[in-house]
Design an enzyme around this catalytic site. Structure first.
Site: not given
Ligand code: AMP
Length: 283
Positions: A30, A37, A149-150, A153, A184, A186
């Site tokens: 996102m 990321h 982290k998710d 999901q 970490m 967003s």
């Molecule tokens: P998001 O943009 O938050 O939807 O995350 C996109 C992808 O990045 C998802 O697969 C998340 O699990 C992964 N992600 C987000 N934060 C982290 C993190 N701190 N460490 C590893 N992967 C992450």
């Protein structure tokens, strides 16, 4: 790197690559990229001939009153980061393109999506699996990379891929943390300095859970220890859940005889933050 906004253009490009025998890795996001990321992109780059990074703040995974409108965006900087990691395509569709008028098809995974964030955010995982299924159909990936982290999901997507026989390998990457331990996200951008200073204790509570478990504490003892820790160190936090579950089924467990995922969701100010850690039984 090409930036593509039209879903069918992306699909044509990816079908052409597959026709040439090329493998494709996809990293769904996102946006508002951070080092977590980037770790996904770095790994994905090594796993296939072509790398597609998708950036889409997916409306259907946000509930009423959640932060869809406020979600942080930084497209130009994100594009530079994706390019720096060797992405061949950055896909940034408009919501109206991903959900055309009359859209009425949903992908819903039962069981594994129901507890934890599924319970707190009704419809969230239905939105996630629907958009990920669309992205898989558009990108024709051989491999897709997600973050642990998710964790839920990731478990839901693995189940969808298994149940629908989707021809894509799912790779999970470890949680990338700030130097002090905060996972970490967003959404960390929402934190005021005072909230940021306290938010680090979410991760410290999760690490405490692992330490207590490895010292032989039972699940109720670990839970009590972590809640006491947060009561003292995180007065600005409002706990959504602290759960001890099986890492694949996401069902609650009673003891540490099998691997246990400790998962937390905590609201700090405007940010709803999640964290987790896997505790393996002592041999
Ligand atoms: P998001 O943009 O938050 O939807 O995350 C996109 C992808 O990045 C998802 O697969 C998340 O699990 C992964 N992600 C987000 N934060 C982290 C993190 N701190 N460490 C590893 N992967 C992450």
């Amino acid at each position: 790197m090409k930036t593509i906004v039209d879903p069918l253009l992306l699909q044509n490009q990816c079908l052409a690559w597959r026709g040439e025998g090329k493998s494709i890795a996809v990293v769904p996001t996102m946006g508002f990229f951070h080092a977590g990321h980037e770790s996904l992109m770095r790994q994905a780059r090594t796993l296939a001939d072509k790398l597609v990074v998708t950036l889409f703040v997916n409306p259907s995974q946000f509930g009423p009153g959640e932060d869809l409108g406020a979600y942080p965006r930084k497209l130009e900087q994100d594009a530079a980061i994706a390019q720096g990691h060797g992405a061949d395509v950055l896909f940034t569709p408009a919501a109206e393109e991903m959900y055309a008028p009359g859209h009425s098809t949903w992908v819903e995974v039962g069981g594994v999506s129901q507890g934890l964030c599924g319970a707190s955010r009704p419809g969230h995982f239905r939105g996630v699996t629907t958009v990920v299924a669309k992205l898989f159909s558009l990108c024709q990936p051989t491999v897709a990379v997600f973050g642990e982290k998710d964790w839920q999901q990731l478990a839901v997507i693995r189940r969808m891929v298994r149940d629908l026989f989707l021809p894509v390998s799912i790779v999970g990457m470890p949680i990338f943390r700030e130097a002090d331990g905060l996972a970490m996200s967003s959404r960390n951008a929402y934190l005021t300095p005072a909230e940021r200073a306290e938010a680090v204790h979410i991760s410290h509570g999760v690490f405490l859970a692992r330490k207590l478990a490895l010292q032989g504490a039972s699940i109720p003892e670990v839970k009590a220890g972590v809640l006491t820790y947060w009561n003292t160190h995180l007065p600005l936090g409002s706990l959504d859940y602290l759960q001890f579950v099986h890492p694949e089924t996401m069902q609650p467990v009673e003891n540490f005889s099998t691997p246990v995922l400790v998962a937390v969701a905590m609201k700090v100010g405007k940010a709803r933050l999640i964290d987790n850690c896997l505790i393996a039984p002592v041999a």
